[in-house]
Design an enzyme around this catalytic site. Structure first.
Site, PDB file in Angstrom:
ATOM      1  N   ARG A  67      22.765 -13.597   4.624  1.00 29.36           N
ATOM      2  CA  ARG A  67      22.152 -12.289   4.369  1.00 29.36           C
ATOM      3  C   ARG A  67      23.001 -11.505   3.368  1.00 29.36           C
ATOM      4  O   ARG A  67      22.485 -10.802   2.514  1.00 29.36           O
ATOM      5  CB  ARG A  67      22.037 -11.483   5.666  1.00 29.36           C
ATOM      6  N   SER A  87       0.834  -1.212   0.000  1.00 24.67           N
ATOM      7  CA  SER A  87       0.000   0.000   0.000  1.00 24.67           C
ATOM      8  C   SER A  87       0.869   1.263   0.000  1.00 24.67           C
ATOM      9  O   SER A  87       0.485   2.280  -0.598  1.00 24.67           O
ATOM     10  CB  SER A  87      -0.995  -0.002   1.165  1.00 24.67           C
ATOM     11  N   ASN A  88       2.038   1.226   0.629  1.00 22.05           N
ATOM     12  CA  ASN A  88       2.935   2.389   0.526  1.00 22.05           C
ATOM     13  C   ASN A  88       3.484   2.521  -0.893  1.00 22.05           C
ATOM     14  O   ASN A  88       3.629   3.633  -1.408  1.00 22.05           O
ATOM     15  CB  ASN A  88       4.073   2.280   1.547  1.00 22.05           C
ATOM     16  N   HIS A 130       8.774   3.131   9.083  1.00 20.59           N
ATOM     17  CA  HIS A 130       8.659   2.205  10.209  1.00 20.59           C
ATOM     18  C   HIS A 130       7.454   2.624  11.054  1.00 20.59           C
ATOM     19  O   HIS A 130       7.336   3.795  11.437  1.00 20.59           O
ATOM     20  CB  HIS A 130       9.935   2.233  11.053  1.00 20.59           C
ATOM     21  N   ASN A 169      13.400   4.352   4.617  1.00 20.89           N
ATOM     22  CA  ASN A 169      12.516   3.313   5.157  1.00 20.89           C
ATOM     23  C   ASN A 169      11.361   3.984   5.872  1.00 20.89           C
ATOM     24  O   ASN A 169      11.480   5.122   6.345  1.00 20.89           O
ATOM     25  CB  ASN A 169      13.281   2.434   6.152  1.00 20.89           C
ATOM     26  N   LEU A 224      19.664  -1.085  12.795  1.00 25.32           N
ATOM     27  CA  LEU A 224      18.301  -1.477  12.432  1.00 25.32           C
ATOM     28  C   LEU A 224      17.282  -0.458  12.953  1.00 25.32           C
ATOM     29  O   LEU A 224      17.215  -0.211  14.163  1.00 25.32           O
ATOM     30  CB  LEU A 224      17.985  -2.867  13.021  1.00 25.32           C
ATOM     31  N   GLU A 248       0.968   7.006   6.921  1.00 26.87           N
ATOM     32  CA  GLU A 248       2.152   6.494   6.205  1.00 26.87           C
ATOM     33  C   GLU A 248       2.109   6.945   4.745  1.00 26.87           C
ATOM     34  O   GLU A 248       3.097   7.417   4.184  1.00 26.87           O
ATOM     35  CB  GLU A 248       2.199   4.963   6.261  1.00 26.87           C
TER      36      GLU A 248
HETATM   37  C1  GAR Z   1       3.731  -0.691   6.762  1.00 28.17           C
HETATM   38  O1  GAR Z   1       2.928  -0.470   7.894  1.00 28.17           O
HETATM   39  C2  GAR Z   1       5.171  -0.317   7.056  1.00 28.17           C
HETATM   40  O2  GAR Z   1       5.287   0.792   7.913  1.00 28.17           O
HETATM   41  C3  GAR Z   1       5.663  -1.578   7.724  1.00 28.17           C
HETATM   42  O3  GAR Z   1       5.102  -2.622   6.975  1.00 28.17           O
HETATM   43  C4  GAR Z   1       3.842  -2.182   6.458  1.00 28.17           C
HETATM   44  C5  GAR Z   1       3.819  -2.455   4.971  1.00 28.17           C
HETATM   45  O4  GAR Z   1       2.558  -2.211   4.444  1.00 28.17           O
HETATM   46  N1  GAR Z   1       7.095  -1.649   7.713  1.00 28.17           N
HETATM   47  C6  GAR Z   1       7.801  -2.220   8.677  1.00 28.17           C
HETATM   48  O5  GAR Z   1       7.290  -2.757   9.644  1.00 28.17           O
HETATM   49  C7  GAR Z   1       9.297  -2.172   8.475  1.00 28.17           C
HETATM   50  N2  GAR Z   1       9.981  -2.500   9.694  1.00 28.17           N
HETATM   51  P1  GAR Z   1       2.374  -2.046   2.884  1.00 28.17           P
HETATM   52  O6  GAR Z   1       2.977  -3.311   2.252  1.00 28.17           O
HETATM   53  O7  GAR Z   1       0.894  -1.999   2.715  1.00 28.17           O
HETATM   54  O8  GAR Z   1       3.066  -0.793   2.462  1.00 28.17           O
END
Ligand code: GAR
Length: 221
Positions: A70, A18-19, A114, A112, A149, A179
């Protein structure tokens, strides 16, 4: 940092995207002078990959399970991404811990998002942790990615109150709306040359950004 026009964005996802969609919208409606040159996932079944492909965006998948370490996985990511010469690399729900092999080549152009008010709650289960701690508010942070991290310099933060009866899911539903608003704003600042990463932290318009980032307000440019 010199940037192409339109700027070249690469987006890394692990899930629904979604982002990523917020970036697709920002590119399409002219909010960002950018185009998405690659959406890359570590998961073959990430719903966001289909969403991007349906919109005609180039997609690729590099399955982390195929790599012994990794570092080897990160080297494969760098090799793939470098072919697309991105101006900006956007981590959008990319749920892999990255090593210096990935982070160093993209330092200063790697962002990123978060879902917590960093430095609170790096890692997972952020909304549940905020609720369990009795925090009056929760939120989201866009930050530069560095070797620590979820510890790189924050750029923008948006807050929501934690309401009585909130669950991790209900809180996440309110946070995700923000977000989608804040992430393209931070990207725009960087692509406009207003934002950069220095040894002292994040700098916007020549001024250091406070340690918890700039507080998002609607209409911020
Ligand atoms: C979002 O809430 C983002 O902030 C989080 O994963 C979700 C992804 O949603 N990211 C983390 O937790 C990174 N540590 P999306 O796939 O719908 O954008």
């Amino acid at each position: 940092m010199s940037v192409s026009s339109p700027a070249r964005l690469a987006i890394l996802i692990s899930g629904r995207g979604s982002n990523m969609q917020a970036f697709m919208d920002a590119c399409n409606n002219g909010d960002l002078d950018a185009s998405i040159v690659l959406v890359l996932s570590n998961k073959t079944d990430a719903p966001g990959l289909c969403r991007a492909a349906e919109a005609g965006i180039t997609t690729a998948c590099i399955d982390h399970r195929q790599y012994d370490s990794r570092e080897a996985f990160d080297a494969a990511l760098v090799a793939q991404l470098s072919q697309y010469e991105p101006d900006l690399v956007i981590l959008a729900g990319f749920m892999r811990i990255l090593t210096p092999v990935f982070i160093e080549p993209f330092a200063g152009k790697l962002l990123n998002i978060h879902p917590s008010l960093l430095p609170k709650y790096p890692g997972l289960h952020t909304h549940q942790r905020a609720i369990s701690a009795g925090d009056p508010e929760a939120g989201v942070t866009v930050h530069f990615v560095t070797l620590e991290l979820d510890g790189g310099p924050p750029i923008l933060q948006a807050r929501v109150p934690v309401l009585a009866g909130d669950t991790a899911e209900s809180l996440a539903e309110r946070v995700i709306v923000l977000e989608h608003r804040i992430y393209p704003v931070a990207a725009r600042w960087l692509l406009q040359g207003r934002l950069h990463l220095s040894e002292k932290g994040a700098i916007l318009d020549g001024e250091p950004i406070p340690p918890t980032g700039i507080d998002y307000v609607p209409g911020i440019r």
